[in-house]
Design a protein around this motif. Sequence first.
Motif: not given
Lengths: 579, 208
Positions: A90, A294-295, A298, A302, A320, A442-444, A456-457
């Motif tokens: 990440y 977070c997963e 994600r 996605n 996120g 968090c973002e891609i 991934v993040l």
Amino acid sequence: MISYQIKTNPTVYDAIVVGSGAGGGMAGYVLANAGLNVLMLEAGPFFDPAKDALQMRWPWESPRRGASTIRPFGDFDAAYGGWELEGEPYTHAAGTSFDWFRARMLGGRTNHWGRISLRMGPDDFKPTDGVTDEWPITYDEVKPYYDRIDRMIGIYGTVEGIRNEPDGIFLKPPKPRLNELYIRRGAERAGVPVIAGRGSVLTEALPGVEGRGTCFYCGQCGRSCRVYGDFSSSSCLVMPAMKTGNLTVIDNAMVREVLTNDEGQATGVSYVDTRDLQEHEVRGKLVILGASACESARLMLNSKSAAHPGGLGNSSGLVGRYLHDSTGASAGGFLPQLLDRKRYNEDGVGSVHIYSPWWADNQKLDFPRGYHIEYGGGMRMPSYGFTDWVANVNHLVPAKDGGQREQGGYGAALKDDYRRFYGASVGMAGRGTALARYDNYCEIDPTRVDKYGIPVLRFHYKWANEEVAQAKHMQETFREILHEMGAIVASPMPGPETSYGLEAPGKIIHEGGTTRMGDNPKKSVLNKWGQAHDCKNVFVVDAGPFVQQGDKNLTWTILALSMRTADYILEQRNKLNIG
Amino acid sequence: MNRRDSIKALGLAAAGGALLLDSCSPKEAKQGATAVGDKLPGVTDSEHERNTKLAEERFFTTHELATIGVLADIIIPADETSGSATDAGVPEFIEFMAKDIPTYQTPMRGGLKWLDVQCQRRYGQVFMQCDNTQQLQMVDEIAYPAKAKPEMAQGVAFFNLLRNLTASGFFTSEMGVKDIGYVGNKPGVWDGVPADVLDAHGFKSAWG
């Protein structure tokens, strides 16, 4: 020859659960027991504490004597994974930090967690500080679920009647160790209350629960328990749910995407088998994400389609966002009163024997909310590095013959110092409310993928003044407690250059908030039942739905909210509103 | 399940009132870190492969490892209670750790070389060849951080590292665990601080 043929499972499951930790495990358990045909996908291998725990092993059974080279909490700890996973990176935005802990195994991080099981209180759901956001639900709405979980899983503690530290239905707590009696005395002199710990360990048999052993006091909950004497999702939820015949678990299945139809409804998920890299698709009437805050975020980001161009359930743009961990800072020293102490077995339980719930009046402080304190020390099982501190402090107390020792040294005198100081250390750590902020997220990452080709993040996280002020308060409090108990502290108090020893975001492994719940679909991702505003047959049951954590370690609340979501799913199915 | 059933489920056999784990009988316990042995249940395949591979590699030369042995026994000598660092397999443990944590390699190799160069200048021979008095004179220069001369600082840093590794290796060996008096890792009942200890420390009850 490599062929890219996707294997499609003909079964249409009533529900697909992604992840087998506290959230996924509880949802799978409730739904399977209600008769639904449930499929659970876990990215890591199957893990049964009865067979796979490294409980009762001695330090010399590890070539590195339990050092943390491979597993971050040492060789015997029951987490396959850590802050870094081979081939699953990440990234970070410049100038920000976040350490993301992932355990890839059945039961996830519940196999190794500290079993500290605290309810969030009325003021945690509806804060009155004017800074932190309120939840769309109250403590009274969640209380029945906390009660059910206490009865079903088991928790020790004492009834204290503290307003924002709600009591549960408790088994008897373990008694304090000797160093903990000194801590309690010192803390009370410093004006800090100390009460019995609250942990999900069976200190006595739990009425109506079969197949789980009672604690035999090895103090090794972090290694997971071979008799299921503590709570792990693997032993207490997933494996019992499999016994109903209604839950199927596929392990080593890394979910790639949630699949949707033209109307934007979820139809199933695609995943890759992590061992042979075969691609699969499975169909389900409901998709329940419990992959970790977070997963799961994600996965939603996605899962793009015409109906969900910004990612599944992300019309608000908030998937996120509002990522927050707990704050953490620690201090320690040793008690001269405990030098040359009598030897006996004080392993106790592997969760906390005592702790300090938040006590202070925020009107007199420069930060909102608060923290609790966890304590440690004592005659623990030797492991790599456990004697390192002795040669730094052996000059701070008179030698046995009354003479002055030099710091460091070698030989017979040093060998005796190691014996003399064994079990005399004390430590304490604060765990506090970090603020859920829009700007921490968090973002891609647009340019990076993991070894499975999954984007991934990228993390953006900075502490702000409130968290730093809280860490400063922790350190000042720790010093007072250590002073009042007569401890010697060899290290200077950390200053502003280290943010007062405030741990980096992610280090406390309490991350949540990435799919927050709320009544307004523009300002939240999920409704108050954990159901996506934009996609009625998708639910999130990990710590993603948290609007704002309290200083209460989040597992008990994940369990309560997941059970509540599962109940809602059953009720909505009966009304034919979903799946 | 009650506690008795828990203990049965663990596969524990009662032996003369003391409970011993079948899988951890002293006969099977291995001394020294090079003995990686069979894969324990719960250790992953990749972890076991890594351990085995590290155990097969050699980092220190024979001379370096012998020097580590002499120094380790200066740090932890045998006494009436237990054996010495080398008796407990400490050099083998340090050899393993240097491969397991590669950041130890340069400070350890360089530190040993620094020591030999110092001894060569002072006594005309490397540390191993010095007599016992010379060795202890040299160690005295680097074993006491607060009073060491500034020009000895690199030696102090090396000795700090070696002292920690030696103590870690010794007190986590079977001999060292017994020496330091850790008596846990046994199924039982925790009922608070024993009464005589409460008395000795001035606490009135198990809850203080």
